[in-house]
Design an enzyme around this catalytic site. Sequence first.
Site, short mmCIF file in Angstrom:
data_model
loop_
_atom_site.label_atom_id
_atom_site.label_comp_id
_atom_site.label_asym_id
_atom_site.label_seq_id
_atom_site.Cartn_x
_atom_site.Cartn_y
_atom_site.Cartn_z
N PHE A 180 1.00 -1.42 -0.21
CA PHE A 180 0.23 -0.03 0.07
C PHE A 180 0.96 1.36 -0.01
CE2 PHE A 180 -2.61 -3.24 1.82
CZ PHE A 180 -3.92 -2.34 1.92
N THR B 59 9.05 6.65 -4.28
CA THR B 59 8.01 5.81 -3.75
C THR B 59 7.46 4.70 -4.32
OG1 THR B 59 8.46 7.49 -1.36
CG2 THR B 59 7.29 5.50 -1.73
N THR C 61 -4.50 2.28 -8.44
CA THR C 61 -5.35 2.88 -8.76
C THR C 61 -5.64 3.31 -9.99
OG1 THR C 61 -5.61 5.63 -8.50
CG2 THR C 61 -3.14 4.75 -8.78
N ASP C 62 -7.12 3.10 -10.13
CA ASP C 62 -7.65 3.63 -11.41
C ASP C 62 -7.04 4.81 -12.66
OD1 ASP C 62 -8.72 6.05 -9.88
OD2 ASP C 62 -10.92 5.34 -10.07
N GLU C 63 -6.32 5.51 -12.02
CA GLU C 63 -6.46 6.97 -11.92
C GLU C 63 -5.01 6.23 -12.99
OE1 GLU C 63 -5.04 10.51 -9.72
OE2 GLU C 63 -7.27 10.55 -8.77
N TYR D 264 1.56 11.73 -10.07
CA TYR D 264 1.03 10.42 -9.15
C TYR D 264 0.54 9.29 -9.68
CZ TYR D 264 -2.21 7.74 -6.61
OH TYR D 264 -2.81 6.57 -5.98
N LYS E 227 2.56 5.90 -10.56
CA LYS E 227 1.33 4.46 -10.41
C LYS E 227 1.58 3.78 -11.34
CE LYS E 227 -0.47 3.62 -7.11
NZ LYS E 227 0.13 2.55 -5.81
P1 NAD Z 1 -1.73 7.13 2.41
O1 NAD Z 1 -1.06 8.41 2.01
O2 NAD Z 1 -3.10 7.59 3.71
O3 NAD Z 1 -1.14 6.56 3.51
C1 NAD Z 1 0.24 5.83 2.30
C2 NAD Z 1 0.63 4.74 3.66
O4 NAD Z 1 2.57 4.96 2.78
C3 NAD Z 1 1.02 6.09 4.76
O5 NAD Z 1 1.69 5.21 5.60
C4 NAD Z 1 2.73 6.62 4.73
O6 NAD Z 1 3.77 6.69 5.70
C5 NAD Z 1 3.59 5.12 3.62
N1 NAD Z 1 4.97 5.19 2.93
C6 NAD Z 1 5.16 6.49 2.13
N2 NAD Z 1 6.33 6.68 1.56
C7 NAD Z 1 6.46 5.03 2.00
C8 NAD Z 1 7.94 4.19 1.66
N3 NAD Z 1 9.02 5.64 1.42
N4 NAD Z 1 8.36 3.39 2.96
C9 NAD Z 1 6.91 3.27 3.22
N5 NAD Z 1 6.58 3.59 3.83
C10 NAD Z 1 5.97 4.60 2.99
O7 NAD Z 1 -3.05 6.60 1.25
P2 NAD Z 1 -3.67 5.57 1.03
O8 NAD Z 1 -5.12 6.58 -0.10
O9 NAD Z 1 -4.31 4.63 2.14
O10 NAD Z 1 -3.49 4.86 -0.03
C11 NAD Z 1 -3.05 3.69 0.09
C12 NAD Z 1 -2.38 2.86 -1.89
O11 NAD Z 1 -3.66 2.28 -2.35
C13 NAD Z 1 -1.28 3.56 -2.18
O12 NAD Z 1 -0.72 2.85 -3.17
C14 NAD Z 1 -2.65 4.63 -3.27
O13 NAD Z 1 -2.06 4.92 -4.40
C15 NAD Z 1 -3.59 3.14 -3.47
N6 NAD Z 1 -4.76 3.72 -3.86
C16 NAD Z 1 -5.92 4.44 -3.09
C17 NAD Z 1 -6.95 5.81 -3.31
C18 NAD Z 1 -7.51 6.13 -2.22
O14 NAD Z 1 -8.59 6.77 -3.08
N7 NAD Z 1 -6.83 6.91 -1.17
C19 NAD Z 1 -7.77 4.21 -3.93
C20 NAD Z 1 -7.23 3.93 -5.42
C21 NAD Z 1 -5.96 3.54 -4.79
O1 DAU Z 2 -9.07 7.17 -7.96
C1 DAU Z 2 -8.52 6.86 -6.96
C2 DAU Z 2 -7.39 8.35 -6.55
O2 DAU Z 2 -8.15 9.14 -5.91
C3 DAU Z 2 -6.16 7.31 -5.67
O3 DAU Z 2 -5.43 6.70 -6.80
C4 DAU Z 2 -5.54 8.39 -4.92
O4 DAU Z 2 -4.27 8.31 -3.70
C5 DAU Z 2 -6.61 10.06 -4.20
O5 DAU Z 2 -6.21 10.79 -4.10
C6 DAU Z 2 -7.92 9.40 -5.09
O6 DAU Z 2 -7.42 10.60 -5.87
P1 DAU Z 2 -8.27 12.26 -6.20
O7 DAU Z 2 -7.16 12.85 -6.65
O8 DAU Z 2 -9.72 11.34 -6.76
O9 DAU Z 2 -8.65 12.36 -4.96
P2 DAU Z 2 -8.98 14.00 -4.27
O10 DAU Z 2 -9.63 13.91 -2.81
O11 DAU Z 2 -7.41 15.01 -4.31
O12 DAU Z 2 -9.95 14.68 -5.15
C7 DAU Z 2 -11.11 13.94 -5.57
C8 DAU Z 2 -11.87 14.59 -6.63
O13 DAU Z 2 -12.24 16.47 -6.44
C9 DAU Z 2 -11.40 15.15 -7.67
O14 DAU Z 2 -12.24 15.49 -8.99
C10 DAU Z 2 -10.36 16.49 -7.44
C11 DAU Z 2 -11.74 17.36 -6.81
N1 DAU Z 2 -11.09 18.02 -5.34
C12 DAU Z 2 -10.11 17.93 -4.77
C13 DAU Z 2 -9.73 18.81 -3.68
C14 DAU Z 2 -8.49 18.00 -2.82
C15 DAU Z 2 -12.08 19.37 -5.02
O15 DAU Z 2 -13.21 19.93 -6.06
N2 DAU Z 2 -11.70 20.00 -4.37
C16 DAU Z 2 -10.37 19.48 -3.42
O16 DAU Z 2 -10.34 20.46 -2.37
#
Ligand code: NAD
Ligand code: DAU
Length: 340
Positions: free
Chosen positions: A84, A103, A128-130, A153, A157
């Site tokens: 993760f 990273t 991620t779907d991104e 980002y 990924k």
């Molecule tokens: P997050 O930012 O909340 O957490 C990331 C974690 O990784 C943290 O605990 C951080 O300390 C650790 N980390 C960062 N760099 C590191 C390194 N170099 N070595 C060891 N640990 C490190 O992230 P999240 O939102 O929980 O996302 C987790 C995973 O899921 C990521 O790979 C992200 O790309 C993927 N993802 C996230 C979302 C989302 O909506 N948040 C959706 C799809 C996929």
């Molecule tokens: O789709 C999966 C991804 O979702 C993950 O891979 C990423 O780690 C996670 O950060 C997230 O990316 P997004 O860019 O979609 O998430 P974020 O919460 O930053 O933004 C969601 C949507 O809201 C996007 O269309 C941008 C918009 N947004 C975001 C922020 C931070 C706003 O309108 N205002 C804001 O302040």
Amino acid sequence: MKTVLITGGAGFIGSNYVRYALEKHSDWRVVVFDKLTYAGNLDNLKDVAEKFEGRYAFVRGDIADREAVFQAMREHAPALIVNFAADTHVDRSLMEPGTFIMTDVYGTYVLLEAAREFGVERYHQISTDEVYGDIAEPLRSTEDDRLHPSSPYSSSKAGGDLMCLAYGRSFGVPVTITRGSNNIGPYQYPEKVVPLFITNAIDDLPLPLYGDGLQMRDYQHVLDHCDGIDLVLEKGQPGECYNVGSGVETRNIDMAHAILDLLDKPRALIRPVKDRPGHDRRYALDVSKLRALGWSSRHTFAQAIEDTVRWYVNNQWWWRKLKSGEYLEYYKRQYGSAGR
Ligand code: NAD
Ligand code: DAU
């Protein structure tokens, strides 16, 4: 006992998965390996450390540090690695792309080297779907689509995903990949839009909505994502990718309205601000491949957002202390005077 190395387990999704996995798999011992960046937080695992003492260990380390990763492999001999760990915020990647490459690409390579050298039953990459980039209606991204990322980002990924597939093909490392949509739920760092909007609304601060707010995201409950990951670990085929998402898209403006309505706050709190550069308009996943393994989503958007709002209302001890120091500096840099 099967030892599972969960990298990035102190972050949002990682900590939810650690809790989920320890509850579900009584024969698992989980070792969290995490650098504890600004997004990593041991508060996310406080209850886990108490409840699962003996089946849970924490190692502080960087996945891009080969020696630290190899040392953890020697010491704990995991059968599974679930990665993760990543730099995850698109807006920050526009400010500092280099840390994302270190990273999300190089760190993934180091973990794959460890998997190859020590041998594991499975290396699973959380993606991620991104990586597909945005997609026009009514299309949905399938696992075989070309990767067309838009931000540093998502490009990092995508690089990580390709390295995983290469290690599978060239070196026989048993890799699987899940590509998840936007997660919401407990313990998400309040820079991401949903916790940012909830916590700002609680404090009557503006909700900075990018552009016209008509961008679409598939906001899924983090526990549905955990179900998908766990199922792929159990039934997924090495070398394969699986999309994980609810299949339902919501416009950002509607997500903001849902939050304000749940908190009984006025819509006037929404503040349109300058759009994100390169902003993807719509993500939408075809999840039939995962469904064929037996997965289905357990939460509707309405349930997921309600659950999330309730958690932030009831757990202010968790997020109030995060909204200080580095967070405020970032917030000012990102939103300027529009954020106040
Ligand atoms: P997050 O930012 O909340 O957490 C990331 C974690 O990784 C943290 O605990 C951080 O300390 C650790 N980390 C960062 N760099 C590191 C390194 N170099 N070595 C060891 N640990 C490190 O992230 P999240 O939102 O929980 O996302 C987790 C995973 O899921 C990521 O790979 C992200 O790309 C993927 N993802 C996230 C979302 C989302 O909506 N948040 C959706 C799809 C996929
Ligand atoms: O789709 C999966 C991804 O979702 C993950 O891979 C990423 O780690 C996670 O950060 C997230 O990316 P997004 O860019 O979609 O998430 P974020 O919460 O930053 O933004 C969601 C949507 O809201 C996007 O269309 C941008 C918009 N947004 C975001 C922020 C931070 C706003 O309108 N205002 C804001 O302040």
